[in-house]
Design a protein around this motif. Structure first.
Motif, PDB file in Angstrom:
ATOM      1  N   VAL A   1       0.818  -1.214   0.000  1.00  0.00           N
ATOM      2  CA  VAL A   1       0.000   0.000   0.000  1.00  0.00           C
ATOM      3  C   VAL A   1       0.852   1.263   0.000  1.00  0.00           C
ATOM      4  CG1 VAL A   1      -1.932  -1.166   1.126  1.00  0.00           C
ATOM      5  CG2 VAL A   1      -0.166  -0.067   2.519  1.00  0.00           C
ATOM      6  N   GLU A   2       0.157   2.416  -0.144  1.00  0.00           N
ATOM      7  CA  GLU A   2       0.849   3.708  -0.102  1.00  0.00           C
ATOM      8  C   GLU A   2       1.750   3.781   1.120  1.00  0.00           C
ATOM      9  OE1 GLU A   2       1.122   6.167  -2.319  1.00  0.00           O
ATOM     10  OE2 GLU A   2      -0.170   5.026  -3.645  1.00  0.00           O
ATOM     11  N   GLY A   3       2.937   4.297   0.945  1.00  0.00           N
ATOM     12  CA  GLY A   3       3.917   4.376   2.019  1.00  0.00           C
ATOM     13  C   GLY A   3       4.909   3.235   2.005  1.00  0.00           C
ATOM     14  N   THR A   4       4.603   2.168   1.266  1.00  0.00           N
ATOM     15  CA  THR A   4       5.540   1.054   1.143  1.00  0.00           C
ATOM     16  C   THR A   4       6.850   1.591   0.576  1.00  0.00           C
ATOM     17  OG1 THR A   4       3.800  -0.591   0.831  1.00  0.00           O
ATOM     18  CG2 THR A   4       5.977  -1.145  -0.031  1.00  0.00           C
ATOM     19  N   CYS A   5       7.967   1.161   1.175  1.00  0.00           N
ATOM     20  CA  CYS A   5       9.258   1.678   0.710  1.00  0.00           C
ATOM     21  C   CYS A   5      10.378   0.700   1.067  1.00  0.00           C
ATOM     22  CB  CYS A   5       9.545   3.050   1.314  1.00  0.00           C
ATOM     23  SG  CYS A   5       9.551   3.083   3.121  1.00  0.00           S
ATOM     24  N   LEU A   6      11.519   0.973   0.512  1.00  0.00           N
ATOM     25  CA  LEU A   6      12.745   0.237   0.811  1.00  0.00           C
ATOM     26  C   LEU A   6      13.575   1.107   1.735  1.00  0.00           C
ATOM     27  CD1 LEU A   6      13.493  -0.813  -2.863  1.00  0.00           C
ATOM     28  CD2 LEU A   6      12.674  -2.323  -1.040  1.00  0.00           C
ATOM     29  N   VAL A   7      14.061   0.537   2.831  1.00  0.00           N
ATOM     30  CA  VAL A   7      14.853   1.316   3.786  1.00  0.00           C
ATOM     31  C   VAL A   7      16.050   0.509   4.267  1.00  0.00           C
ATOM     32  CG1 VAL A   7      12.850   2.624   4.615  1.00  0.00           C
ATOM     33  CG2 VAL A   7      13.570   0.586   5.848  1.00  0.00           C
ATOM     34  N   LYS A   8      17.033   1.222   4.763  1.00  0.00           N
ATOM     35  CA  LYS A   8      18.135   0.609   5.493  1.00  0.00           C
ATOM     36  C   LYS A   8      18.553   1.585   6.580  1.00  0.00           C
ATOM     37  CE  LYS A   8      21.592   1.773   1.986  1.00  0.00           C
ATOM     38  NZ  LYS A   8      22.589   1.205   1.093  1.00  0.00           N
ATOM     39  N   GLY A   9      19.103   1.036   7.651  1.00  0.00           N
ATOM     40  CA  GLY A   9      19.560   1.862   8.761  1.00  0.00           C
ATOM     41  C   GLY A   9      20.819   2.618   8.398  1.00  0.00           C
ATOM     42  N   SER A  10      21.107   3.653   9.156  1.00  0.00           N
ATOM     43  CA  SER A  10      22.259   4.501   8.851  1.00  0.00           C
ATOM     44  C   SER A  10      23.592   3.809   9.103  1.00  0.00           C
ATOM     45  CB  SER A  10      22.187   5.797   9.650  1.00  0.00           C
ATOM     46  OG  SER A  10      22.057   5.513  11.031  1.00  0.00           O
ATOM     47  N   SER A  11      23.590   2.695   9.847  1.00  0.00           N
ATOM     48  CA  SER A  11      24.860   2.024  10.127  1.00  0.00           C
ATOM     49  C   SER A  11      24.896   0.584   9.614  1.00  0.00           C
ATOM     50  CB  SER A  11      25.132   2.045  11.634  1.00  0.00           C
ATOM     51  OG  SER A  11      24.188   1.233  12.294  1.00  0.00           O
ATOM     52  N   THR A  12      24.042   0.245   8.654  1.00  0.00           N
ATOM     53  CA  THR A  12      24.004  -1.124   8.141  1.00  0.00           C
ATOM     54  C   THR A  12      23.714  -1.131   6.650  1.00  0.00           C
ATOM     55  OG1 THR A  12      22.953  -3.292   8.389  1.00  0.00           O
ATOM     56  CG2 THR A  12      21.547  -1.382   8.695  1.00  0.00           C
ATOM     57  N   SER A  13      24.034  -2.228   6.009  1.00  0.00           N
ATOM     58  CA  SER A  13      23.732  -2.368   4.581  1.00  0.00           C
ATOM     59  C   SER A  13      22.514  -3.265   4.350  1.00  0.00           C
ATOM     60  CB  SER A  13      24.945  -2.941   3.846  1.00  0.00           C
ATOM     61  OG  SER A  13      25.242  -4.231   4.351  1.00  0.00           O
ATOM     62  N   ILE A  14      21.890  -3.743   5.424  1.00  0.00           N
ATOM     63  CA  ILE A  14      20.708  -4.594   5.290  1.00  0.00           C
ATOM     64  C   ILE A  14      19.549  -3.754   4.774  1.00  0.00           C
ATOM     65  CG2 ILE A  14      19.028  -6.027   6.514  1.00  0.00           C
ATOM     66  CD1 ILE A  14      21.296  -6.683   8.514  1.00  0.00           C
ATOM     67  N   ILE A  15      18.878  -4.255   3.744  1.00  0.00           N
ATOM     68  CA  ILE A  15      17.750  -3.543   3.164  1.00  0.00           C
ATOM     69  C   ILE A  15      16.454  -4.231   3.591  1.00  0.00           C
ATOM     70  CG2 ILE A  15      16.623  -2.829   1.017  1.00  0.00           C
ATOM     71  CD1 ILE A  15      19.403  -2.722  -0.272  1.00  0.00           C
ATOM     72  N   TYR A  16      15.460  -3.416   3.920  1.00  0.00           N
ATOM     73  CA  TYR A  16      14.150  -3.897   4.345  1.00  0.00           C
ATOM     74  C   TYR A  16      13.067  -3.362   3.414  1.00  0.00           C
ATOM     75  CZ  TYR A  16      16.480  -4.785   8.831  1.00  0.00           C
ATOM     76  OH  TYR A  16      17.327  -5.225   9.816  1.00  0.00           O
ATOM     77  N   LEU A  17      12.045  -4.170   3.217  1.00  0.00           N
ATOM     78  CA  LEU A  17      10.806  -3.716   2.601  1.00  0.00           C
ATOM     79  C   LEU A  17       9.892  -3.354   3.766  1.00  0.00           C
ATOM     80  CD1 LEU A  17       8.841  -3.461   0.143  1.00  0.00           C
ATOM     81  CD2 LEU A  17       8.201  -5.835   0.609  1.00  0.00           C
ATOM     82  N   VAL A  18       9.408  -2.118   3.802  1.00  0.00           N
ATOM     83  CA  VAL A  18       8.502  -1.676   4.863  1.00  0.00           C
ATOM     84  C   VAL A  18       7.138  -1.467   4.237  1.00  0.00           C
ATOM     85  CG1 VAL A  18       7.991   0.133   6.550  1.00  0.00           C
ATOM     86  CG2 VAL A  18      10.356  -0.592   6.193  1.00  0.00           C
ATOM     87  N   THR A  19       6.112  -2.096   4.827  1.00  0.00           N
ATOM     88  CA  THR A  19       4.754  -1.963   4.302  1.00  0.00           C
ATOM     89  C   THR A  19       3.752  -2.237   5.411  1.00  0.00           C
ATOM     90  OG1 THR A  19       3.295  -2.562   2.457  1.00  0.00           O
ATOM     91  CG2 THR A  19       4.532  -4.358   3.490  1.00  0.00           C
TER      92      THR A  19
END
Length: 137
Positions: A73-91
């Protein structure tokens, strides 16, 4: 959402990882497959937040055979923390069920045809406040 002309319509082999992006021309729907379920990309805004300009999607008919999971849904995005290279799908629906889904490897990230340049860097404290969903991969 892409138009039919914008999609590379070559039939692609099914993904070995079970993670892929599908296009269903009869409904103009784009589906992301992970966790054994299809997740509908709910809008052009969500599409633009996740994918490279013209991903190669496997063109399919009759995705109803795949279990339907929650829409992206709206707001779904790809993120990673400022100190890591792990990528997350947030939804998810805000204040109800927002989750972050760790993408276990770059192979899975590529199978889903996400665009790394669209990944947002957020403070680690913000990322840690989002509950974990099952890992993708």
């Amino acid at each position: 959402m892409p138009t039919r002309e914008e999609i590379h319509m070559a039939m692609m082999p099914e993904s070995d990882s079970g993670h892929e992006v599908l296009f269903e021309p009869s409904t103009d729907a784009v589906w992301v497959i992970f966790h054994g379920m299809r997740h509908r990309v709910a809008s052009a805004g969500v599409y633009d937040a996740l994918f490279r300009p013209h991903p190669d999607m496997r063109v399919v008919q009759g995705v109803e055979e795949i279990v339907c999971g929650p829409d992206l849904v709206e707001g779904t995005c790809l993120v990673k923390g400022s100190s890591t290279s792990i990528i997350y799908l947030v939804t998810g629906a805000p204040a109800v069920n927002v989750r972050k889904y760790e993408i276990m490897s770059f192979e899975y990230f590529q199978a889903l045809q996400f665009d790394e340049s669209l990944c947002r860097v957020v403070p680690d404290i913000v990322l840690s406040a989002i509950p974990n969903g099952p890992k993708i991969g």
